[in-house]
Structures are given as structure tokens and as C-alpha cells.
Design a protein around this motif. Sequence first.
Motif, PDB file in Angstrom:
ATOM      1  N   THR A  20       1.896   2.265   9.830  1.00  0.00           N
ATOM      2  CA  THR A  20       2.799   3.281   9.294  1.00  0.00           C
ATOM      3  C   THR A  20       2.137   4.003   8.136  1.00  0.00           C
ATOM      4  O   THR A  20       1.489   3.382   7.299  1.00  0.00           O
ATOM      5  CB  THR A  20       4.113   2.619   8.804  1.00  0.00           C
ATOM      6  N   LEU A  21       2.301   5.321   8.077  1.00  0.00           N
ATOM      7  CA  LEU A  21       1.822   6.076   6.917  1.00  0.00           C
ATOM      8  C   LEU A  21       2.805   5.883   5.769  1.00  0.00           C
ATOM      9  O   LEU A  21       4.024   5.952   5.977  1.00  0.00           O
ATOM     10  CB  LEU A  21       1.714   7.567   7.236  1.00  0.00           C
ATOM     11  N   LEU A  22       2.303   5.666   4.579  1.00  0.00           N
ATOM     12  CA  LEU A  22       3.164   5.474   3.416  1.00  0.00           C
ATOM     13  C   LEU A  22       4.077   6.678   3.216  1.00  0.00           C
ATOM     14  O   LEU A  22       5.242   6.526   2.865  1.00  0.00           O
ATOM     15  CB  LEU A  22       2.324   5.202   2.167  1.00  0.00           C
ATOM     16  N   LYS A  23       3.585   7.875   3.479  1.00  0.00           N
ATOM     17  CA  LYS A  23       4.406   9.082   3.297  1.00  0.00           C
ATOM     18  C   LYS A  23       5.636   9.081   4.201  1.00  0.00           C
ATOM     19  O   LYS A  23       6.624   9.737   3.909  1.00  0.00           O
ATOM     20  CB  LYS A  23       3.591  10.347   3.533  1.00  0.00           C
ATOM     21  N   ASP A  24       5.592   8.329   5.299  1.00  0.00           N
ATOM     22  CA  ASP A  24       6.702   8.319   6.238  1.00  0.00           C
ATOM     23  C   ASP A  24       7.849   7.410   5.817  1.00  0.00           C
ATOM     24  O   ASP A  24       8.929   7.484   6.397  1.00  0.00           O
ATOM     25  CB  ASP A  24       6.217   7.914   7.631  1.00  0.00           C
ATOM     26  N   ILE A  25       7.638   6.562   4.823  1.00  0.00           N
ATOM     27  CA  ILE A  25       8.722   5.687   4.378  1.00  0.00           C
ATOM     28  C   ILE A  25       9.312   6.120   3.047  1.00  0.00           C
ATOM     29  O   ILE A  25      10.270   5.534   2.588  1.00  0.00           O
ATOM     30  CB  ILE A  25       8.304   4.203   4.332  1.00  0.00           C
ATOM     31  N   ASP A  27      10.610   9.575   0.646  1.00  0.00           N
ATOM     32  CA  ASP A  27      10.929  11.000   0.595  1.00  0.00           C
ATOM     33  C   ASP A  27      10.476  11.527  -0.762  1.00  0.00           C
ATOM     34  O   ASP A  27      11.002  11.122  -1.792  1.00  0.00           O
ATOM     35  CB  ASP A  27      12.438  11.207   0.766  1.00  0.00           C
ATOM     36  N   TYR A  28       9.481  12.380  -0.761  1.00  0.00           N
ATOM     37  CA  TYR A  28       8.959  12.949  -2.005  1.00  0.00           C
ATOM     38  C   TYR A  28       8.472  14.371  -1.715  1.00  0.00           C
ATOM     39  O   TYR A  28       8.283  14.749  -0.566  1.00  0.00           O
ATOM     40  CB  TYR A  28       7.830  12.084  -2.576  1.00  0.00           C
ATOM     41  N   GLU A  29       8.279  15.132  -2.780  1.00  0.00           N
ATOM     42  CA  GLU A  29       7.770  16.496  -2.635  1.00  0.00           C
ATOM     43  C   GLU A  29       6.351  16.451  -2.072  1.00  0.00           C
ATOM     44  O   GLU A  29       5.546  15.621  -2.471  1.00  0.00           O
ATOM     45  CB  GLU A  29       7.729  17.196  -3.985  1.00  0.00           C
ATOM     46  N   LYS A  30       6.059  17.370  -1.174  1.00  0.00           N
ATOM     47  CA  LYS A  30       4.722  17.465  -0.598  1.00  0.00           C
ATOM     48  C   LYS A  30       4.217  18.900  -0.769  1.00  0.00           C
ATOM     49  O   LYS A  30       4.281  19.709   0.160  1.00  0.00           O
ATOM     50  CB  LYS A  30       4.771  17.072   0.877  1.00  0.00           C
ATOM     51  N   LEU A  51      -3.871   8.228  -2.095  1.00  0.00           N
ATOM     52  CA  LEU A  51      -2.919   9.290  -1.794  1.00  0.00           C
ATOM     53  C   LEU A  51      -1.892   8.755  -0.808  1.00  0.00           C
ATOM     54  O   LEU A  51      -2.247   8.249   0.261  1.00  0.00           O
ATOM     55  CB  LEU A  51      -3.618  10.508  -1.199  1.00  0.00           C
ATOM     56  N   MET A  52      -0.604   8.863  -1.153  1.00  0.00           N
ATOM     57  CA  MET A  52       0.454   8.376  -0.268  1.00  0.00           C
ATOM     58  C   MET A  52       0.422   9.069   1.083  1.00  0.00           C
ATOM     59  O   MET A  52       0.698   8.460   2.105  1.00  0.00           O
ATOM     60  CB  MET A  52       1.835   8.589  -0.888  1.00  0.00           C
ATOM     61  N   CYS A  53       0.101  10.355   1.093  1.00  0.00           N
ATOM     62  CA  CYS A  53       0.164  11.120   2.339  1.00  0.00           C
ATOM     63  C   CYS A  53      -0.888  10.686   3.352  1.00  0.00           C
ATOM     64  O   CYS A  53      -0.748  10.961   4.539  1.00  0.00           O
ATOM     65  CB  CYS A  53       0.060  12.609   2.051  1.00  0.00           C
ATOM     66  N   LYS A  54      -1.937  10.020   2.906  1.00  0.00           N
ATOM     67  CA  LYS A  54      -3.025   9.624   3.799  1.00  0.00           C
ATOM     68  C   LYS A  54      -3.126   8.113   4.001  1.00  0.00           C
ATOM     69  O   LYS A  54      -3.900   7.657   4.834  1.00  0.00           O
ATOM     70  CB  LYS A  54      -4.373  10.123   3.252  1.00  0.00           C
ATOM     71  N   TYR A  55      -2.339   7.348   3.248  1.00  0.00           N
ATOM     72  CA  TYR A  55      -2.503   5.896   3.259  1.00  0.00           C
ATOM     73  C   TYR A  55      -1.800   5.256   4.457  1.00  0.00           C
ATOM     74  O   TYR A  55      -0.594   5.379   4.625  1.00  0.00           O
ATOM     75  CB  TYR A  55      -1.978   5.276   1.962  1.00  0.00           C
TER      76      TYR A  55
END
Length: 80
Positions: A20-25, A27-30, A51-55
Amino acid sequence: MENNVKVNINGKIQFVRKGTLLKDILDYEKPCGGHGLCGKCKVLINGHNELMCKYIINSDIEVLFDEKNDIFSHLSIDKR
């Protein structure tokens, strides 16, 4: 539960599937659309800047937010 891993986000625990990508769990500004270009979603994961979006979560992790980062101001997570 062997395909699940533990994610500790500032003391709140949840279990997610490996890969799972961290960004998928969260909700934050992107600002860059979650493409890893702006660097504003940088967090400490197991003591390392990531980076949360890539982890991709493949093992148990501890995530800590930098309380100075405004991108997380609306999250319902206690910041340390």
C-alpha cells in the motif's frame, strides 16, 4: 493477516496490506498531485526522511509528522 503490516502514525495504529502507498491511507494536501515533485509531504518513517506520496509500505513502520509542515494541519492525527 500475514499480508498485513502495522502502521503507527503518531501513536495511532492501523493495519494495511503490504504494498500500500502511504498516501493512500492518509488524506492530506497534494500540491504536486502526489507525484513526488514538491517534497511537501516529507515525513519521518522509521527515523528516515521519506515522501508519503512515494512510500510503499512493505513492513511495520512508524510515521512521525513535522508539526511545522502546514500540509498536515487538517489531518485528524496528533502531531508530536
